[in-house]
Motif scaffolding. Sequence first.
Motif, short mmCIF file in Angstrom:
data_model
loop_
_atom_site.label_atom_id
_atom_site.label_comp_id
_atom_site.label_asym_id
_atom_site.label_seq_id
_atom_site.Cartn_x
_atom_site.Cartn_y
_atom_site.Cartn_z
N GLY A 34 0.83 -1.38 -0.02
CA GLY A 34 0.03 0.02 0.16
C GLY A 34 0.77 1.36 0.02
O GLY A 34 1.75 1.29 -0.75
N ASN A 35 0.42 2.25 0.86
CA ASN A 35 1.08 3.48 0.83
C ASN A 35 0.81 3.83 2.32
O ASN A 35 0.15 3.43 3.03
CB ASN A 35 0.73 4.69 -0.18
CG ASN A 35 -1.17 4.51 -0.22
OD1 ASN A 35 -1.48 4.56 0.84
ND2 ASN A 35 -1.66 4.55 -1.24
N MET A 36 1.34 5.27 2.58
CA MET A 36 1.12 5.77 3.97
C MET A 36 -0.31 6.09 4.28
O MET A 36 -0.67 5.81 5.74
CB MET A 36 2.11 7.09 3.98
CG MET A 36 2.14 7.77 5.49
SD MET A 36 2.84 6.41 6.65
CE MET A 36 4.48 6.79 6.31
N PHE A 37 -1.12 6.42 3.38
CA PHE A 37 -2.52 6.68 3.90
C PHE A 37 -3.20 5.35 4.21
O PHE A 37 -3.90 5.15 5.11
CB PHE A 37 -3.40 7.15 2.59
CG PHE A 37 -3.02 8.88 2.65
CD1 PHE A 37 -3.57 9.58 3.64
CD2 PHE A 37 -2.43 9.36 1.41
CE1 PHE A 37 -3.23 10.98 3.33
CE2 PHE A 37 -2.23 10.71 1.33
CZ PHE A 37 -2.92 11.65 2.39
N SER A 38 -2.84 4.19 3.31
CA SER A 38 -3.38 2.90 3.89
C SER A 38 -3.01 2.47 5.09
O SER A 38 -3.78 1.73 5.95
CB SER A 38 -2.94 1.83 2.69
OG SER A 38 -1.65 1.49 2.66
N ILE A 39 -1.80 2.81 5.53
CA ILE A 39 -1.24 2.33 6.86
C ILE A 39 -2.12 3.10 8.11
O ILE A 39 -2.28 2.61 8.89
CB ILE A 39 0.45 2.69 6.91
CG1 ILE A 39 1.02 1.94 6.17
CG2 ILE A 39 0.86 2.65 8.50
CD1 ILE A 39 2.74 2.11 6.08
N ILE A 40 -2.16 4.45 7.72
CA ILE A 40 -2.99 5.21 8.47
C ILE A 40 -4.43 4.89 8.93
O ILE A 40 -4.71 4.78 10.05
CB ILE A 40 -2.87 6.90 8.26
CG1 ILE A 40 -1.42 7.43 8.08
CG2 ILE A 40 -3.83 7.90 8.95
CD1 ILE A 40 -1.23 8.85 7.57
N TYR A 41 -5.08 4.66 7.56
CA TYR A 41 -6.38 4.21 7.67
C TYR A 41 -6.39 2.96 8.39
O TYR A 41 -7.44 2.83 9.41
CB TYR A 41 -7.01 4.02 6.34
CG TYR A 41 -7.32 5.22 5.70
CD1 TYR A 41 -8.56 6.11 6.09
CD2 TYR A 41 -6.61 5.83 4.73
CE1 TYR A 41 -8.98 7.28 5.51
CE2 TYR A 41 -7.03 7.11 3.95
CZ TYR A 41 -8.31 7.85 4.38
OH TYR A 41 -8.48 8.88 3.80
#
Length: 164
Positions: A71-78
């Motif tokens: 994924g990416n950083m946004f997927s990690i945060i979510y």
Amino acid sequence: MKNRAAYFGVFTALALIFSYVEMLIPIQFGVPGIKLGLANLLIVIMLYKCGPKEALLLSVVRIVLSGFIFGNMFSIIYSLAGGILSLAVMAFLKGRGSFSVMGVSIAGGVCHNIGQLAVAMAVVETYRVGYYLPVLLIAGMLTGMLIGIVSNEVLKRIRNINLY
């Protein structure tokens, strides 16, 4: 102590494999972000076999690693928002002792979606994405039920195995 690290490594690897397999499943539910949550099977099992601290560690490690890999950083945060809220609620309900594995898992599925929606509202700075809530609650219930059924069956079969 060596067994703990080995079991944790196996659970982490399985959770990452389940995350990858889930990416490959071409199921579209019509709403962005809805997934089966296969890796949560390992989180529920870890919660019941080892406890909330170990389940939290597994959840965070799995989310961060799969986020960087797939994924990416946004997927990690979510995912972290959903995963931490979900695990907190599941640990609380499990601790009460009056909920079945399926009930705990359903609550976890619903709360995972609520946590992610809360972050989405903060990111886009509007409550309008809240119209997804009814669909996300239903999806969380259904996927939580599926994960709960499978988790319960796995836990029955490994009840004599001490992981920690």
